[in-house]
Design a protein around this motif. Structure first.
Motif, short mmCIF file in Angstrom:
data_model
loop_
_atom_site.label_atom_id
_atom_site.label_comp_id
_atom_site.label_asym_id
_atom_site.label_seq_id
_atom_site.Cartn_x
_atom_site.Cartn_y
_atom_site.Cartn_z
N LEU A 1 0.84 -1.20 0.00
CA LEU A 1 0.00 0.00 0.00
C LEU A 1 0.87 1.26 0.00
O LEU A 1 0.60 2.22 -0.73
CB LEU A 1 -0.90 -0.01 1.24
CG LEU A 1 -2.38 -0.36 1.08
CD1 LEU A 1 -3.06 -0.36 2.44
CD2 LEU A 1 -3.07 0.61 0.13
N ARG A 2 1.91 1.24 0.81
CA ARG A 2 2.80 2.42 0.89
C ARG A 2 3.61 2.59 -0.40
O ARG A 2 3.82 3.70 -0.86
CB ARG A 2 3.74 2.29 2.10
CG ARG A 2 3.04 2.44 3.45
CD ARG A 2 4.02 2.71 4.56
NE ARG A 2 4.92 1.59 4.80
CZ ARG A 2 4.65 0.57 5.61
NH1 ARG A 2 3.49 0.54 6.27
NH2 ARG A 2 5.53 -0.40 5.78
N ASN A 3 4.05 1.45 -0.97
CA ASN A 3 4.94 1.52 -2.14
C ASN A 3 4.20 1.65 -3.47
O ASN A 3 4.68 2.32 -4.39
CB ASN A 3 5.83 0.28 -2.19
CG ASN A 3 6.82 0.22 -1.04
OD1 ASN A 3 7.16 1.25 -0.46
ND2 ASN A 3 7.27 -0.98 -0.69
N LEU A 4 3.05 1.02 -3.56
CA LEU A 4 2.31 0.99 -4.83
C LEU A 4 1.11 1.91 -4.84
O LEU A 4 0.59 2.24 -5.91
CB LEU A 4 1.85 -0.45 -5.14
CG LEU A 4 2.95 -1.52 -5.23
CD1 LEU A 4 2.34 -2.89 -5.44
CD2 LEU A 4 3.92 -1.18 -6.36
N GLY A 5 0.65 2.30 -3.66
CA GLY A 5 -0.49 3.20 -3.59
C GLY A 5 -1.82 2.49 -3.42
O GLY A 5 -1.89 1.27 -3.32
N VAL A 6 -2.87 3.27 -3.41
CA VAL A 6 -4.23 2.80 -3.16
C VAL A 6 -4.92 2.48 -4.48
O VAL A 6 -4.87 3.28 -5.41
CB VAL A 6 -5.03 3.87 -2.38
CG1 VAL A 6 -6.47 3.43 -2.18
CG2 VAL A 6 -4.37 4.15 -1.03
N THR A 7 -5.55 1.31 -4.56
CA THR A 7 -6.28 0.91 -5.77
C THR A 7 -7.76 1.25 -5.62
O THR A 7 -8.24 1.56 -4.52
CB THR A 7 -6.15 -0.60 -6.01
OG1 THR A 7 -7.00 -1.30 -5.06
CG2 THR A 7 -4.71 -1.08 -5.85
N PRO A 8 -8.53 1.14 -6.70
CA PRO A 8 -9.98 1.35 -6.60
C PRO A 8 -10.69 0.32 -5.73
O PRO A 8 -11.84 0.53 -5.34
CB PRO A 8 -10.45 1.24 -8.06
CG PRO A 8 -9.25 1.52 -8.88
CD PRO A 8 -8.09 0.98 -8.10
N HIS A 9 -9.99 -0.77 -5.42
CA HIS A 9 -10.61 -1.83 -4.62
C HIS A 9 -10.28 -1.72 -3.13
O HIS A 9 -10.71 -2.56 -2.34
CB HIS A 9 -10.20 -3.19 -5.17
CG HIS A 9 -10.64 -3.42 -6.58
ND1 HIS A 9 -11.95 -3.70 -6.91
CD2 HIS A 9 -9.95 -3.36 -7.74
CE1 HIS A 9 -12.05 -3.82 -8.23
NE2 HIS A 9 -10.85 -3.62 -8.75
N HIS A 10 -9.53 -0.71 -2.76
CA HIS A 10 -9.23 -0.50 -1.34
C HIS A 10 -10.35 0.28 -0.66
O HIS A 10 -10.99 1.13 -1.27
CB HIS A 10 -7.90 0.25 -1.18
CG HIS A 10 -6.71 -0.64 -1.27
ND1 HIS A 10 -5.90 -0.70 -2.38
CD2 HIS A 10 -6.19 -1.53 -0.37
CE1 HIS A 10 -4.93 -1.59 -2.17
NE2 HIS A 10 -5.08 -2.10 -0.96
N ARG A 11 -10.56 -0.03 0.61
CA ARG A 11 -11.60 0.61 1.41
C ARG A 11 -11.04 1.90 2.01
O ARG A 11 -10.27 1.87 2.96
CB ARG A 11 -12.08 -0.34 2.51
CG ARG A 11 -12.62 -1.66 1.95
CD ARG A 11 -12.90 -2.66 3.06
NE ARG A 11 -13.41 -3.92 2.51
CZ ARG A 11 -13.74 -4.98 3.26
NH1 ARG A 11 -13.60 -4.92 4.58
NH2 ARG A 11 -14.21 -6.07 2.69
#
Length: 212
Positions: free
Chosen positions: A184-194
């Motif tokens: 999460l820190r390295n790749l970022g937040v996706t549309p599927h994250h809450r």
């Protein structure tokens, strides 16, 4: 510590009160940082109850798969979800209950009585029902629902892992494992994250502050 073994006693007691069609309901996916919450409603055939039904968390992956197939072959099953957007819009509890309500509504014939895992009845449920704490380890109908929901959601997360590699969803199912939090820190937040869940919310907040 008392160890429950699921049986058919809750179903039998309801039938003794004239309630013929009994559905067990359970959900999975409250704790993950990503993906939907998934619920299943299962009406078992009393003459075709698979051996070894138990809380899905107490079973091996191979045993869950075998029981999934057995349940699907001889029971009435309905599966439903609440989306990440609904989880963020309402809250995880309400979204879980929405998924349960949808699963019950999706059965081909409405049940006469619903056995619900936990201690809260979904507010939109108008059918006869009862809640059973640790029901997935006490009622075979709820055990069956927990297995169906678990396998279904795990498969969804494996599919999403192919679209968004690096988060380990194929093994962590979206739960906040160390590798998932690092991704999460390295790749970022996706549309599927809450986004309403604290670890995700905090990363978004940090990104907003950096961009400012």
């Amino acid at each position: 510590m008392t160890r429950h073994v699921p049986d058919y006693s809750f179903e039998t007691a309801a039938m003794a009160r004239g309630l013929a069609r009994i559905a067990g309901v359970d959900e999975v996916g409250r704790g993950p940082l990503a993906g939907p919450v998934t619920a299943a409603a299962v009406v078992l055939n009393p003459t075709c109850i698979p051996d070894g039904l138990n809380d899905s968390k107490a079973l091996t992956a191979r045993r869950r798969e075998d029981l999934f197939d057995a349940i699907m072959s001889c029971a009435e099953v309905s599966i439903a979800h609440a989306t990440v957007e609904e989880i963020d819009r309402f809250n995880i509890l309400r979204a879980s209950h929405l998924a349960m309500e949808r699963a019950i509504a999706g059965l081909p014939i409405p049940p006469d009585h619903v056995l619900i895992d936990g201690n809260m009845t979904p507010r939109g449920l108008t059918l006869s029902s009862e809640t059973i704490v640790k029901g997935d380890a006490r009622s075979v109908s709820i055990s069956a629902a927990s297995i169906i929901a678990k396998i279904t959601r795990d498969r969804i997360m494996v599919d999403l892992a192919q679209q968004f590699p690096g988060y380990g969803w194929e093994t962590n199912a979206g739960y906040p494992s160390k590798s998932h939090r690092l991704a999460l820190r390295n790749l970022g937040v996706t549309p599927h994250h809450r986004r309403s869940f604290k670890p995700v919310h905090n990363i978004l907040y940090q990104q907003e502050n950096v961009s400012d």
